[in-house]
Motif scaffolding. Structure first.
Motif, PDB file in Angstrom:
ATOM      1  N   ALA A  45       5.694   3.193  16.276  1.00  0.00           N
ATOM      2  CA  ALA A  45       6.512   3.394  16.608  1.00  0.00           C
ATOM      3  C   ALA A  45       8.015   3.231  16.747  1.00  0.00           C
ATOM      4  CB  ALA A  45       6.866   3.456  18.373  1.00  0.00           C
ATOM      5  N   ASP A  46       7.277   1.453  16.578  1.00  0.00           N
ATOM      6  CA  ASP A  46       8.890   0.774  15.894  1.00  0.00           C
ATOM      7  C   ASP A  46       9.573   1.358  14.673  1.00  0.00           C
ATOM      8  OD1 ASP A  46       8.336  -0.262  18.563  1.00  0.00           O
ATOM      9  OD2 ASP A  46       7.972  -2.078  17.105  1.00  0.00           O
ATOM     10  N   VAL A  47       8.583   1.389  13.889  1.00  0.00           N
ATOM     11  CA  VAL A  47       9.305   2.639  12.124  1.00  0.00           C
ATOM     12  C   VAL A  47       9.708   3.689  12.402  1.00  0.00           C
ATOM     13  CG1 VAL A  47       9.585   2.377   9.546  1.00  0.00           C
ATOM     14  CG2 VAL A  47       8.407   0.252  11.174  1.00  0.00           C
ATOM     15  N   HIS A  48      11.345   4.361  11.990  1.00  0.00           N
ATOM     16  CA  HIS A  48      11.608   5.839  12.129  1.00  0.00           C
ATOM     17  C   HIS A  48      12.396   5.834  10.750  1.00  0.00           C
ATOM     18  CE1 HIS A  48      13.985   9.016  12.883  1.00  0.00           C
ATOM     19  NE2 HIS A  48      14.897   8.460  13.023  1.00  0.00           N
ATOM     20  N   PHE A  49      11.100   7.124  10.260  1.00  0.00           N
ATOM     21  CA  PHE A  49      12.165   7.278   9.020  1.00  0.00           C
ATOM     22  C   PHE A  49      12.591   8.556   9.246  1.00  0.00           C
ATOM     23  CE2 PHE A  49       8.229   5.533   8.026  1.00  0.00           C
ATOM     24  CZ  PHE A  49       8.529   4.292   6.542  1.00  0.00           C
ATOM     25  N   VAL A  50      14.023   8.542   8.824  1.00  0.00           N
ATOM     26  CA  VAL A  50      15.096   9.268   9.254  1.00  0.00           C
ATOM     27  C   VAL A  50      15.505  10.024   8.422  1.00  0.00           C
ATOM     28  CG1 VAL A  50      18.309   9.771   9.096  1.00  0.00           C
ATOM     29  CG2 VAL A  50      16.703   7.462   9.860  1.00  0.00           C
ATOM     30  N   ARG A  51      15.312  11.704   9.291  1.00  0.00           N
ATOM     31  CA  ARG A  51      15.927  12.831   8.233  1.00  0.00           C
ATOM     32  C   ARG A  51      17.032  13.256   9.080  1.00  0.00           C
ATOM     33  NH1 ARG A  51      14.341  18.838  10.621  1.00  0.00           N
ATOM     34  NH2 ARG A  51      13.654  19.906   9.279  1.00  0.00           N
ATOM     35  N   ARG A  52      17.734  13.323   7.065  1.00  0.00           N
ATOM     36  CA  ARG A  52      18.992  13.698   6.665  1.00  0.00           C
ATOM     37  C   ARG A  52      19.197  14.310   6.969  1.00  0.00           C
ATOM     38  NH1 ARG A  52      20.420  10.205   0.926  1.00  0.00           N
ATOM     39  NH2 ARG A  52      19.011  12.203   0.402  1.00  0.00           N
ATOM     40  N   GLU A 183       1.892   0.266  -6.647  1.00  0.00           N
ATOM     41  CA  GLU A 183       2.132  -0.397  -6.453  1.00  0.00           C
ATOM     42  C   GLU A 183       3.798  -1.324  -5.899  1.00  0.00           C
ATOM     43  OE1 GLU A 183       2.510  -1.216 -10.315  1.00  0.00           O
ATOM     44  OE2 GLU A 183       0.191  -0.794 -11.373  1.00  0.00           O
ATOM     45  N   ALA A 184       4.842  -0.103  -6.151  1.00  0.00           N
ATOM     46  CA  ALA A 184       6.095  -0.150  -5.292  1.00  0.00           C
ATOM     47  C   ALA A 184       5.406  -0.141  -3.973  1.00  0.00           C
ATOM     48  CB  ALA A 184       6.952   0.733  -5.581  1.00  0.00           C
ATOM     49  N   GLY A 185       4.639   0.895  -3.662  1.00  0.00           N
ATOM     50  CA  GLY A 185       4.377   0.863  -2.489  1.00  0.00           C
ATOM     51  C   GLY A 185       4.981   0.431  -1.357  1.00  0.00           C
ATOM     52  N   SER A 186       3.804  -1.023  -1.674  1.00  0.00           N
ATOM     53  CA  SER A 186       3.167  -2.109  -1.102  1.00  0.00           C
ATOM     54  C   SER A 186       4.274  -3.331  -0.635  1.00  0.00           C
ATOM     55  CB  SER A 186       2.053  -3.113  -1.791  1.00  0.00           C
ATOM     56  OG  SER A 186       2.739  -3.299  -3.207  1.00  0.00           O
ATOM     57  N   VAL A 187       5.412  -3.015  -1.391  1.00  0.00           N
ATOM     58  CA  VAL A 187       6.871  -4.223  -1.883  1.00  0.00           C
ATOM     59  C   VAL A 187       7.238  -3.834  -0.326  1.00  0.00           C
ATOM     60  CG1 VAL A 187       8.326  -4.840  -2.794  1.00  0.00           C
ATOM     61  CG2 VAL A 187       6.216  -4.415  -4.239  1.00  0.00           C
ATOM     62  N   LEU A 188       7.529  -2.038  -0.866  1.00  0.00           N
ATOM     63  CA  LEU A 188       8.180  -1.338   0.656  1.00  0.00           C
ATOM     64  C   LEU A 188       7.646  -1.962   2.051  1.00  0.00           C
ATOM     65  CD1 LEU A 188      10.604  -0.070   0.962  1.00  0.00           C
ATOM     66  CD2 LEU A 188      10.004   2.505   1.424  1.00  0.00           C
ATOM     67  N   LEU A 189       6.194  -1.093   1.843  1.00  0.00           N
ATOM     68  CA  LEU A 189       5.409  -1.399   3.115  1.00  0.00           C
ATOM     69  C   LEU A 189       6.001  -2.825   3.769  1.00  0.00           C
ATOM     70  CD1 LEU A 189       2.774   0.541   2.592  1.00  0.00           C
ATOM     71  CD2 LEU A 189       3.715   0.719   4.144  1.00  0.00           C
ATOM     72  N   ALA A 190       5.910  -3.995   2.717  1.00  0.00           N
ATOM     73  CA  ALA A 190       5.958  -5.608   3.252  1.00  0.00           C
ATOM     74  C   ALA A 190       7.243  -5.381   3.623  1.00  0.00           C
ATOM     75  CB  ALA A 190       5.368  -6.318   1.954  1.00  0.00           C
ATOM     76  N   LEU A 191       8.206  -4.858   2.948  1.00  0.00           N
ATOM     77  CA  LEU A 191       9.736  -5.414   3.817  1.00  0.00           C
ATOM     78  C   LEU A 191       9.919  -4.894   5.318  1.00  0.00           C
ATOM     79  CD1 LEU A 191      12.692  -6.178   2.973  1.00  0.00           C
ATOM     80  CD2 LEU A 191      12.921  -3.973   2.175  1.00  0.00           C
ATOM     81  N   LEU A 192       8.914  -3.607   5.713  1.00  0.00           N
ATOM     82  CA  LEU A 192       8.910  -2.935   6.398  1.00  0.00           C
ATOM     83  C   LEU A 192       8.238  -3.867   7.870  1.00  0.00           C
ATOM     84  CD1 LEU A 192       8.211   0.581   5.893  1.00  0.00           C
ATOM     85  CD2 LEU A 192      10.751  -0.319   6.135  1.00  0.00           C
ATOM     86  N   GLN A 193       7.475  -3.943   7.092  1.00  0.00           N
ATOM     87  CA  GLN A 193       6.568  -5.198   8.169  1.00  0.00           C
ATOM     88  C   GLN A 193       7.098  -6.121   8.131  1.00  0.00           C
ATOM     89  OE1 GLN A 193       3.004  -4.082   9.786  1.00  0.00           O
ATOM     90  NE2 GLN A 193       2.962  -2.503   8.429  1.00  0.00           N
ATOM     91  N   SER A 194       7.341  -7.196   7.490  1.00  0.00           N
ATOM     92  CA  SER A 194       8.117  -8.564   7.664  1.00  0.00           C
ATOM     93  C   SER A 194       9.957  -7.790   8.314  1.00  0.00           C
ATOM     94  CB  SER A 194       8.705  -8.631   6.242  1.00  0.00           C
ATOM     95  OG  SER A 194       9.754 -10.024   6.900  1.00  0.00           O
ATOM     96  N   SER A 195      10.659  -7.130   8.119  1.00  0.00           N
ATOM     97  CA  SER A 195      11.401  -6.503   9.142  1.00  0.00           C
ATOM     98  C   SER A 195      11.338  -5.772  11.031  1.00  0.00           C
ATOM     99  CB  SER A 195      12.498  -5.360   9.231  1.00  0.00           C
ATOM    100  OG  SER A 195      12.638  -5.722   7.746  1.00  0.00           O
ATOM    101  N   ILE A 196      10.001  -5.657  11.138  1.00  0.00           N
ATOM    102  CA  ILE A 196       9.144  -5.451  12.252  1.00  0.00           C
ATOM    103  C   ILE A 196       9.177  -6.443  13.208  1.00  0.00           C
ATOM    104  CG2 ILE A 196       7.579  -4.698  13.659  1.00  0.00           C
ATOM    105  CD1 ILE A 196       7.269  -2.369  11.479  1.00  0.00           C
ATOM    106  N   SER A 197       8.192  -7.763  11.858  1.00  0.00           N
ATOM    107  CA  SER A 197       8.058  -8.963  13.275  1.00  0.00           C
ATOM    108  C   SER A 197       9.274 -10.096  13.369  1.00  0.00           C
ATOM    109  CB  SER A 197       6.522  -9.222  12.090  1.00  0.00           C
ATOM    110  OG  SER A 197       7.430  -9.790  10.498  1.00  0.00           O
ATOM    111  N   THR A 198      10.121  -9.850  12.477  1.00  0.00           N
ATOM    112  CA  THR A 198      11.130 -11.022  12.662  1.00  0.00           C
ATOM    113  C   THR A 198      12.393 -10.205  13.578  1.00  0.00           C
ATOM    114  OG1 THR A 198      12.372 -10.244  10.669  1.00  0.00           O
ATOM    115  CG2 THR A 198      10.651 -11.998  10.004  1.00  0.00           C
ATOM    116  N   ARG A 199      12.238  -9.550  13.537  1.00  0.00           N
ATOM    117  CA  ARG A 199      13.798  -8.633  15.155  1.00  0.00           C
ATOM    118  C   ARG A 199      13.373  -8.749  16.237  1.00  0.00           C
ATOM    119  NH1 ARG A 199      11.612  -5.346  18.428  1.00  0.00           N
ATOM    120  NH2 ARG A 199       8.972  -4.629  18.598  1.00  0.00           N
TER     121      ARG A 199
END
Length: 199
Positions: A45-52, A183-199
């Motif tokens: 729930a902490d992550v919102h994917f924007v619908r443009r 491969e690319a997806g794992s990098v984005l997921l890591a960034l998102l998880q890091s942003s959640i944990s450090t907010r």
């Protein structure tokens, strides 16, 4: 030429959450990468994917967006329904103002953006991270050709366009999406998880 604007909201230093805007050339696989992350974080729930909101039909293919007419888009813009809006390639794009409410609660939002609009994203979202998605030229060419939307000459013209440098002052993560999406997806997921944990 792109026209951009940060709309009804001035910078708000009380915003707790993080906006992550994904940019890159056509064919780099931005939508595929975002969809990959959205599928794996659909219960987060902490992550919102924007619908443009975009001035093209909702069933036109590509990303899951809300389509509208130019008249409706301008009416929404005047009414302050966008945080950021911009125009490119004959279309208008808007980020719904409701994203601000998610960020004020400390959440993370992910949006498909535009390099030309980055200064306006920064004006609207003090806590901004930029993901630049890239791919090798031959990969970009093949993906654009597979879409069937443009002639080969139009594709080559698109690939020949100079990419504007992104200001060093942005917090940038570059992801090469030339290979398997995992491969690319794992990098984005890591960034998102890091942003959640450090907010």
């Amino acid at each position: 030429m792109s026209v951009v604007s940060s709309d009804a909201f001035p910078p708000n230093l009380d915003t707790l959450g993080t906006m992550i805007v994904v940019v890159g050339p056509s064919g780099a696989g931005k939508d595929t990468l975002i969809d990959y992350a959205a599928e794996r974080l659909r219960d987060q729930a902490d992550v919102h994917f924007v619908r443009r909101i975009i001035t093209r039909d909702s069933d036109a293919g590509g990303e899951n967006h809300e389509g509208c007419s130019e008249e409706t888009f301008q009416r929404k813009k005047v009414a302050g329904e966008f945080c950021v809006s911009w125009s490119a390639h004959g279309l208008h794009y808007g980020i719904p103002a409701s994203v601000k409410q998610h960020l004020k609660k400390g959440g993370v939002a992910v949006a498909n953006g535009s390099r030309s609009a980055l200064p306006h994203f920064r004006a609207a979202f003090p806590n901004l991270k930029v993901v630049v998605v890239t791919a090798r030229p031959e990969i970009l060419s093949a993906r654009l050709a597979n879409r069937g939307r443009e002639s080969m000459s139009e594709i080559m013209g698109r690939l020949d366009r100079k990419v504007e440098a992104i200001c060093d002052s942005f917090d940038v993560t570059t992801i090469d999406n030339s290979g398997e999406i995992e491969e690319a997806g794992s990098v984005l997921l890591a960034l998102l998880q890091s942003s959640i944990s450090t907010r």
